[in-house]
Design a protein around this motif. Structure first.
Motif, PDB file in Angstrom:
ATOM      1  N   LYS A   2       0.827  -1.204   0.000  1.00 36.70           N
ATOM      2  CA  LYS A   2       0.000   0.000   0.000  1.00 36.70           C
ATOM      3  C   LYS A   2       0.865   1.260   0.000  1.00 36.70           C
ATOM      4  O   LYS A   2       0.562   2.230  -0.685  1.00 36.70           O
ATOM      5  CB  LYS A   2      -0.905  -0.025   1.226  1.00 36.70           C
ATOM      6  CG  LYS A   2      -1.897   1.085   1.274  1.00 36.70           C
ATOM      7  CD  LYS A   2      -2.804   0.936   2.480  1.00 36.70           C
ATOM      8  CE  LYS A   2      -3.777   2.087   2.555  1.00 36.70           C
ATOM      9  NZ  LYS A   2      -4.617   2.014   3.733  1.00 36.70           N
ATOM     10  N   LYS A   3       1.961   1.199   0.740  1.00 36.18           N
ATOM     11  CA  LYS A   3       2.861   2.350   0.810  1.00 36.18           C
ATOM     12  C   LYS A   3       3.514   2.612  -0.549  1.00 36.18           C
ATOM     13  O   LYS A   3       3.670   3.759  -0.961  1.00 36.18           O
ATOM     14  CB  LYS A   3       3.931   2.089   1.870  1.00 36.18           C
ATOM     15  CG  LYS A   3       4.798   3.272   2.185  1.00 36.18           C
ATOM     16  CD  LYS A   3       5.876   2.896   3.169  1.00 36.18           C
ATOM     17  CE  LYS A   3       5.472   3.322   4.547  1.00 36.18           C
ATOM     18  NZ  LYS A   3       6.562   3.162   5.522  1.00 36.18           N
ATOM     19  N   LYS A   4       3.863   1.541  -1.254  1.00 35.53           N
ATOM     20  CA  LYS A   4       4.470   1.696  -2.576  1.00 35.53           C
ATOM     21  C   LYS A   4       3.493   2.322  -3.562  1.00 35.53           C
ATOM     22  O   LYS A   4       3.878   3.155  -4.382  1.00 35.53           O
ATOM     23  CB  LYS A   4       4.948   0.342  -3.103  1.00 35.53           C
ATOM     24  CG  LYS A   4       6.117  -0.223  -2.343  1.00 35.53           C
ATOM     25  CD  LYS A   4       6.509  -1.576  -2.874  1.00 35.53           C
ATOM     26  CE  LYS A   4       7.614  -2.182  -2.028  1.00 35.53           C
ATOM     27  NZ  LYS A   4       7.977  -3.524  -2.489  1.00 35.53           N
ATOM     28  N   TYR A   7       3.248   6.026  -2.826  1.00 37.13           N
ATOM     29  CA  TYR A   7       4.404   6.736  -3.378  1.00 37.13           C
ATOM     30  C   TYR A   7       4.302   6.865  -4.895  1.00 37.13           C
ATOM     31  O   TYR A   7       4.626   7.906  -5.465  1.00 37.13           O
ATOM     32  CB  TYR A   7       5.706   6.035  -3.008  1.00 37.13           C
ATOM     33  CG  TYR A   7       6.105   6.183  -1.571  1.00 37.13           C
ATOM     34  CD1 TYR A   7       5.850   7.344  -0.868  1.00 37.13           C
ATOM     35  CD2 TYR A   7       6.745   5.157  -0.907  1.00 37.13           C
ATOM     36  CE1 TYR A   7       6.214   7.486   0.447  1.00 37.13           C
ATOM     37  CE2 TYR A   7       7.121   5.288   0.415  1.00 37.13           C
ATOM     38  CZ  TYR A   7       6.852   6.451   1.089  1.00 37.13           C
ATOM     39  OH  TYR A   7       7.218   6.591   2.395  1.00 37.13           O
TER      40      TYR A   7
END
Length: 114
Positions: A2-4, A7
């Motif tokens: 999810k963080k990728k 970003y």
């Protein structure tokens, strides 16, 4: 994961904001140009971090400190950290983010030329 994605979409938002700032319109050519600059810069910074954190410049830094440091500051120079110790954060996500932007640029180029 999810963080990728956050970003990645943040980077695409940056590309669109820069596209409207510099070109004033939204064309495929301006998207390709700006995404090349942004993706290339991020990939270059990731690769630079990889080279420095791998210890490539440590020998040069140590040699330069030995030669150019005055005698009364030799102990302080020995205590200074090497570049590979300073750049110890992970470089793979930075390279992957830059390459994903360049991949989007390649897809846009394929659409443009077909």
């Amino acid at each position: 994961m999810k963080k990728k994605l956050i970003y990645f979409f943040g980077l695409q938002l940056l590309v669109f904001v820069l596209m409207f700032l510099f070109h004033g319109n939204s064309t495929l050519v301006s998207y390709v140009n700006i995404s090349f600059y942004v993706g290339g810069t991020i990939t270059f910074l990731g690769l630079l971090t990889y080279v420095v954190s791998g210890g490539f410049f440590d020998f040069f830094t140590e040699s330069t400190r030995k030669v150019f440091t005055p005698k009364h500051m030799k102990e302080e120079a020995k205590k200074m950290r090497l570049p590979s110790e300073v750049f110890s954060f992970p470089y793979k996500p930075i390279i992957a983010l830059g390459l994903s932007c360049l991949f989007c640029m390649c897809i846009a180029l394929f659409v443009y030329y077909s």
